[in-house]
Scaffold this motif. Structure first.
Motif, short mmCIF file in Angstrom:
data_model
loop_
_atom_site.label_atom_id
_atom_site.label_comp_id
_atom_site.label_asym_id
_atom_site.label_seq_id
_atom_site.Cartn_x
_atom_site.Cartn_y
_atom_site.Cartn_z
N GLN A 26 39.10 39.14 50.21
CA GLN A 26 38.81 39.64 48.86
C GLN A 26 40.03 39.53 47.98
OE1 GLN A 26 37.50 43.88 49.04
NE2 GLN A 26 35.86 43.24 50.79
N ARG A 29 40.83 36.21 46.97
CA ARG A 29 39.94 35.64 45.81
C ARG A 29 40.21 36.09 44.55
NH1 ARG A 29 35.59 36.56 50.01
NH2 ARG A 29 34.88 34.71 50.87
N GLU A 32 43.07 34.33 42.94
CA GLU A 32 42.80 33.01 42.32
C GLU A 32 41.79 33.29 41.15
OE1 GLU A 32 42.79 28.87 42.66
OE2 GLU A 32 44.00 30.45 43.76
N LYS A 33 41.16 34.40 41.02
CA LYS A 33 40.40 34.35 39.79
C LYS A 33 41.18 34.99 38.58
CE LYS A 33 36.26 37.25 38.26
NZ LYS A 33 35.66 38.25 38.55
N ALA A 67 46.25 31.61 52.14
CA ALA A 67 44.79 30.87 52.15
C ALA A 67 44.43 30.09 53.76
CB ALA A 67 44.44 29.97 51.08
N GLU A 78 36.12 27.88 52.71
CA GLU A 78 36.55 28.00 51.46
C GLU A 78 38.11 28.40 51.25
OE1 GLU A 78 36.62 31.86 48.39
OE2 GLU A 78 35.29 32.01 50.07
N PHE A 79 38.74 28.68 52.25
CA PHE A 79 40.07 29.07 52.21
C PHE A 79 40.94 27.87 52.68
CE2 PHE A 79 38.01 33.07 52.51
CZ PHE A 79 38.58 33.81 51.50
#
Length: 467
Positions: A26, A29, A32-33, A67, A78-79
């Motif tokens: 979490q 992400r 990154e966002k 990551a 994804e990571f």
């Protein structure tokens, strides 16, 4: 002092680690966002959002390395995609960065982890991709080795003496730079040779071991009377040298309280650095080591440094394994018998530093494992091992594990630079607390991965697995 749970095993932490990796995903992400990378590398949080402030760009490898560790622990591609893409896009300047002592942080955490995953068979082997990571690691080690200050040789059997100097200048030996020796060892093990003026060939391994020796000799104290505050395992953040004649001058501290007290994150870097370099020793040939005094002398030097620093940590840390930011912090006395109870991150007098706990715990586990191997010192090894598990157990729970979905940090109550006042102090508090750092978040992931591998029966996690 730390009160170890001697019945704790890695498997006892399985459920907590599963929750940890869920929270870790979490946070990655969320950063990154939300994080604006145009502002520079994220360093530490203020009110739960990552901000940037640093002397150098030394934390970006931790961001993208996190990551890669997340993929390693969970298998979530994804990571891997994120870590691989950002390493390619953002990390090249760190490979050629001649102005810092942090190559072992930035580049081994990214290029090194990616190459390690390939060597371990956790991602498919691609020849050109492997060459790309290998070249980056070779050059990174050589660039790091070029930050060299020769000093007066005092070690029996050593051909010379010197150290990798900090960004403060050629006079400055930082205790935390021992962890950048990883970059030199990896480069050497990959077959690289550093060439200087007139094509002089310089052994990267030799420079790494000479730096470790200088750290053990000048940054760590052994109760041998070097000064009035000399006790077993105390460390100085910075050791200052006269670069004209190569003589040692004095201890100093940039991020700790004084040169005569112990900044606990610096202590933790030493604990971890000595222990992981001990683990690399069996991979090195006798021929490589003989010129530097031989295997036995080098191992003894590293073991002394590792055991002294780990012992100091155990003696000068509260019962749950989370230290205050400096053992000489001026208001610690107001806490009374603070070493006889768990740390108090929300007190009114001095902050704790959870990042020192995460880094130091890895040192305890690695030293414990090393001493128990082949019966070197099973009793002492088990003592360090159980202490490391105990610290991890503490950090996998509140108030240290960040469960707020809006907070970008993973490990709470990390301290960056108390003397400069860089850490965020929330309204109503007298001290900084409740915030995270990129190195703290990376190292709690690295610590968690170390134990996760033991639970899953995977390869033993070591930086040199990339070779």
């Amino acid at each position: 002092m730390v009160q170890s749970n001697n019945s704790l095993t890695p498997h006892h932490l399985s459920a907590k680690l599963q929750r940890f990796w869920q929270l870790s995903a979490q946070k990655i992400r969320l950063i990154e966002k939300q994080y604006d990378s145009s502002k520079g590398s994220p360093v530490f949080t203020a009110q739960g959002r990552y901000t940037t402030r640093g002397w150098t760009e030394w934390t970006q490898g931790f961001q993208y390395g996190s990551a890669i560790l997340q993929f390693d622990a969970t298998g979530d591609a994804e990571f891997l995609d994120l870590g691989r893409a950002q390493t390619l896009q953002a990390m090249a300047p760190h490979v050629s960065h001649v102005g810092v002592h942090d190559h072992g942080f930035n580049n081994v955490s990214t290029y090194g982890n990616l190459l390690r995953l390939m060597r371990e068979g956790k991602i498919p082997t691609n020849e050109w991709e492997s060459h790309f990571y290998t070249l980056a690691l070779k050059i990174s080690g050589a660039v790091q080795a070029n930050r060299w200050t020769p000093i007066r040789a005092v070690a029996p059997g050593m051909p010379e003496a010197g150290f990798i100097h900090s960004f403060n200048g050629p006079h400055s030996l930082f205790v935390d730079t021992i962890r950048s020796c990883r970059a030199l060892v990896v480069s050497h093990r990959l077959g690289h040779t550093f060439q200087a003026e007139n094509d002089r060939r310089i052994s990267l391994l030799e420079r790494a071991l000479l730096h470790i020796d200088a750290t053990a000799r000048f940054s760590v104290y052994y109760g041998e009377g070097r000064d009035s505050y000399d006790i077993w395992g105390r460390t100085a953040h910075e050791s200052v040298f006269n670069i004209t004649d190569g003589n040692y001058r004095c201890p100093n501290s940039q991020q700790g309280y004084t040169g005569f007290s112990t900044w606990t994150r610096g202590l933790a870097w030493a604990m971890c650095g000595f222990a992981e370099e001990l683990e690399a020793l069996p991979l090195l040939s006798d021929a490589d080591l003989d010129r530097l005094g031989g295997r036995e002398a080098i191992e003894a030097m590293m073991l002394k440094g590792a055991r002294a620093t780990c012992d100091f940590f155990l003696q000068h840390t509260p019962t749950d394994g989370v230290p205050y930011w400096d053992t000489g912090a001026p208001n610690l006395y107001k806490l009374g018998d603070y070493l006889d109870r768990p740390a108090e991150p929300y007190n009114d007098h001095e902050p704790v530093d959870s990042s020192a706990a995460a880094i130091g715990a890895q040192g305890l586990l690695r030293l414990g494992h090393y001493l128990q191997q082949n019966g070197r010192d099973v009793e002492a090894g088990r003592r360090y091992w159980q202490a490391g598990l105990t610290v991890l157990d503490t950090l996998l729970q509140e108030p240290y594990l960040s469960t707020d979905p809006a907070h970008e940090g993973l490990l709470l109550h990390s301290i960056y630079h108390r003397p400069n006042g860089w850490d965020y102090t929330p309204e109503g508090s007298q001290i900084p607390c409740g915030e995270s750092s990129m190195w703290g978040d990376y190292h709690i992931r690295e610590l968690a991965l170390y134990v996760q591998r033991l639970i899953d029966g995977g390869p033993y996690y070591a930086f040199f697995n990339c070779v």
